[in-house]
Design an enzyme around this catalytic site. Structure first.
Site, PDB file in Angstrom:
ATOM      1  N   HIS A   1      -3.697   5.951   3.708  1.00 51.90           N
ATOM      2  CA  HIS A   1      -4.422   4.772   3.241  1.00 51.90           C
ATOM      3  C   HIS A   1      -3.849   3.472   3.804  1.00 51.90           C
ATOM      4  O   HIS A   1      -4.579   2.619   4.333  1.00 51.90           O
ATOM      5  CB  HIS A   1      -4.399   4.760   1.709  1.00 51.90           C
TER       6      HIS A   1
ATOM      7  N   SER B   1     -11.343  -1.092  -0.234  1.00 47.94           N
ATOM      8  CA  SER B   1     -10.062  -0.994   0.473  1.00 47.94           C
ATOM      9  C   SER B   1     -10.234  -1.251   1.957  1.00 47.94           C
ATOM     10  O   SER B   1      -9.331  -1.757   2.627  1.00 47.94           O
ATOM     11  CB  SER B   1      -9.457   0.401   0.292  1.00 47.94           C
TER      12      SER B   1
ATOM     13  N   ASP C   1       0.834  -1.198   0.000  1.00 44.61           N
ATOM     14  CA  ASP C   1       0.000   0.000   0.000  1.00 44.61           C
ATOM     15  C   ASP C   1       0.874   1.256   0.000  1.00 44.61           C
ATOM     16  O   ASP C   1       1.937   1.266  -0.625  1.00 44.61           O
ATOM     17  CB  ASP C   1      -0.915  -0.035   1.231  1.00 44.61           C
TER      18      ASP C   1
END
Length: 534
Positions: free
Chosen positions: A213, A363, A180
Site C-alpha cells: 500500500h 488512498s 503508511d
C-alpha cells in the site's frame, strides 16, 4: 482545547468493489496567565468500539499552555516534564511520548491509574487506543489499457484524454512524507530518491514496505513513470505492519515524527482514516501548524467525510475519488469536508515486490494531490499549508465531477494558472485587507472560509498591558498574535487554539512597536468580532 469531539474506529482509505480499506522559540507570558483553572469535571474519556479496542491502553493528552508553540523547544520540555511527573506520581510505565504534534503519552493503565489521570487538571482528554487494519489487498486487471489515466486526466481541463501527461515542475527540492505501510526504497520507480524515515511498527530506522500500500502511494506521488512529481524526495514513515494492521497511537507517532523532522518545503500523505479521533485530528492539525501540508483521504464508506478522521481536519486537504469518466467513485466519501476530487479508481503504481499493481480507493486519489502539492511547493517554496490548499482548490477544474453528493465540484489540476486559459476555476484568493485596531473599539461582522486569513495590527508603547479578544459569531476561527511581524501557522507569540470563536491573547508588558493579529478560519465562520484593549 478540544477542536473536535468523539472517537471511533480507523480503517485504511483503500477500497475494492464493496470492501473498505480504506521559528524561533516563542516568548512565554507570566506563568500566572498560563495556568488552567482545575476542572470540576474529570477529563473526557473516549472509548473505542469493543471489536477494535486495545484493552487497557490509552492515549493521554495534556492541557497545553496558550502561548507555547508545538514547534518550540519549550513544548518538548513541557511535555517531557509532564510525563516524568505523572509517571512518577501515578507509577505509570510510559510506552511512547508525543512532544511535537500533540503533548501526551501512551501507556497501559489500570482502572485506578485511569481514574487518577482523569482527575488531574493537567490532563485535557484521554482516548483509548485501538487497532487499525487494512482490508485484504485485491488487485484489478494489471493489463488494463491506458493504465496511467490518472496522470493523463489531471493535466487537462476536459475529456477526452489526450494520452499525455505534462507538468510545469517536477517536485525538485520538495520532500513528501508517506505515512503508511512503508516504502520499497529500492524500487526502480524511485531512482534513489526514497529513504526511510522511521518504522513505528518495529521501532527502528528501516521503514521498508512488506504490504504494498505505501509503495503504491509513494509511486503515485513521485514515481518516475507513474508519479505526479517525478523528482520529489520521498520519506517513508511506517505505521502499519505487513498485514496492514497498527494502532491509532502508532499513526499519531508517525505524524509527530513528521512534525519534528520535516524541513524545507514539505507535504505529507495520509491515505488512511476512519471514525472520529480527537487525538489524531489534533496531531494532524498541529503538524499543519508546524508548516507541513497534509493531504488526507476522504475515506471509502460512501458517506459524509466530516464523520471521519483525519478527513475532517479543516486545515488539511481532504481528497475524494473519481473514475475515468469524471464520476465520483461509488465508494468515495463526500460532503463539505471534501476539498477536491482526484483520480482514484483503477490506478496503477509501484508495488512492494518491485513490480506494479492496479488498485482503487481514496488512498489512490490522495497521492495525486500530494504530488501536485509538491509541484506547487517547487513553484514557490515559501507558501504556507493554507496557501498550498488555496492553490490546489483555486486551480482545480470546476464543474467536471458528477454525483458529488453535496461536495465541492473541483477536480485536481496539475498545471499553473498561466497554462489554464479561460478555465482556471477563478483567481487565487486574496487575504482580507489589513486594518488598525483601536483600543476599546470592536471590529465586527467578520467572516471567512476554512483556511482563509485576515490581518490586523495594534501599535503600542512599552510597558502596557495588551489584550486582544476575538468573540461571537458562528463556526470556528483561530486567533494569532505576534510582535514585529505577521503571524504564520508556525511563528506566533500567542495562539489559544480553542473550539469556537471565543479566544483571548494577553501581553502583560508590551514592547514598543507593532503587534500583528491574524484570524484564520479553522472552518467557515461568520459574525465574529475582534477588539484590542491597552
Amino acid at each position: 482545547m478540544l477542536k473536535k469531539l468523539l472517537s471511533c474506529c480507523i480503517t485504511s482509505a483503500l477500497c475494492f468493489h464493496s470492501s473498505l480499506a480504506f521559528s524561533q522559540p516563542n516568548e512565554i507570558a507570566d506563568s500566572a496567565e498560563l495556568q488552567q483553572a482545575p476542572d470540576t469535571l474529570p477529563a473526557t474519556l473516549m472509548l473505542a468500539p469493543d471489536d477494535i479496542a486495545i484493552a487497557d491502553r490509552y492515549i493521554v493528552v495534556f492541557q497545553q499552555p496558550q502561548m507555547m508553540a508545538s514547534s518550540s523547544p519549550e513544548f518538548e520540555q513541557f511535555t517531557q516534564q509532564s510525563v516524568d511527573r505523572m509517571s512518577g506520581l501515578y507509577s505509570i510505565q510510559v510506552e511512547s511520548v508525543f512532544d511535537h504534534s500533540i503533548s501526551g503519552f501512551v501507556a497501559n493503565l489500570s482502572p485506578e491509574q485511569l481514574k487518577d489521570l482523569r482527575s488531574d487538571p493537567r490532563v485535557d482528554y484521554i482516548e483509548q487506543d485501538r487497532i487499525l487494519s487494512l482490508d485484504p489487498i485485491v488487485s484489478a486487471d494489471a493489463n488494463q489499457t491506458n493504465a496511467i489515466w490518472g496522470l493523463d486526466r489531471i493535466d487537462q481541463r476536459n475529456l477526452p484524454l489526450d494520452n499525455n501527461y505534462s507538468a510545469n515542475f517536477d517536485g525538485t527540492g520538495v520532500t513528501a512524507y508517506v505515512i503508511d505501510t512503508g516504502v520499497n526504497n529500492a524500487h526502480v520507480e524511485f531512482g534513489g530518491r526514497s529513504v526511510s524515515g522511521y518504522d513505528f511498527v518495529d521501532n527502528d530506522a528501516d521503514a521498508s514496505d512488506c504490504n504494498g500500500h505505501g509503495t503504491h502511494v509513494a509511486g503515485t506521488i513521485g514515481g518516475s513513470l507513474y508519479g505526479v512529481a517525478k523528482n520529489v524526495n520521498l520519506v517513508g514513515v511506517r505505521v502499519l505492519s505487513c498485514s496492514g494492521s497498527g494502532s491509532t497511537s502508532g499513526v499519531i507517532a508517525g505524524v509527530d515524527w513528521v512534525a519534528a523532522n520535516a524541513s524545507g518545503p514539505s507535504v505529507a500523505n495520509m491515505s488512511l482514516g476512519g471514525g472520529q479521533s480527537v487525538a489524531l485530528d489534533s496531531a494532524v492539525q498541529s503538524a499543519v501548524q508546524s508548516g507541513v501540508s497534509f493531504m488526507l483521504a476522504a475515506g471509502n464508506s460512501n458517506a459524509d467525510a466530516c464523520n471521519y478522521s483525519p478527513a475532517r481536519v479543516a486545515t488539511g486537504v481532504t481528497v475524494g475519488s473519481t473514475t475515468s469518466t469524471d464520476a465520483r467513485s461509488s465508494f468515495s466519501n463526500w460532503g463539505s469536508c471534501v476539498d477536491v476530487f482526484a483520480p482514484g479508481s483503477q490506478i496503477k503504481s509501484a508495488w512492494y515486490d518491485g513490480g506494479y499493481k492496479t488498485i482503487s480507493g481514496t488512498s489512490m486519489a490522495t497521492p495525486h494531490v500530494a504530488g501536485v502539492a509538491a509541484l506547487y511547493l517547487q513553484e514557490n517554496s515559501s507558501v504556507s499549508p493554507s496557501q498550498v490548499e488555496a492553490l490546489i482548490v483555486s486551480r482545480a477544474s470546476t464543474g467536471k465531477v458528477t454525483d458529488t453528493r453535496g461536495s465541492v465540484n473541483k477536480l485536481l489540476y496539475s498545471l499553473t494558472d498561466a497554462d489554464c486559459g479561460q478555465d482556471c476555476g477563478g483567481p487565487d484568493p486574496t487575504p482580507d485587507p489589513e486594518g488598525k485596531l483601536t483600543s476599546g473599539v470592536p471590529v465586527s461582522g467578520l467572516s471567512g472560509s476554512s483556511g482563509q486569513v485576515a490581518y490586523y495590527y495594534v501599535d503600542v508603547e512599552a510597558g502596557q498591558r495588551l489584550t486582544v479578544q476575538m468573540y461571537g459569531g458562528s463556526g470556528d476561527a483561530d486567533l494569532y498574535l505576534r510582535f514585529g511581524a505577521k503571524p504564520t501557522l508556525n511563528a506566533w507569540d500567542c495562539r489559544p487554539f480553542k473550539y469556537g470563536n471565543n479566544e483571548t491573547c494577553t501581553v502583560s508588558a508590551t514592547q514598543s512597536g507593532r503587534y500583528h493579529v491574524m484570524i484564520q478560519g479553522y472552518s467557515n465562520y461568520s459574525g465574529v468580532s475582534i477588539q484590542a484593549n491597552y
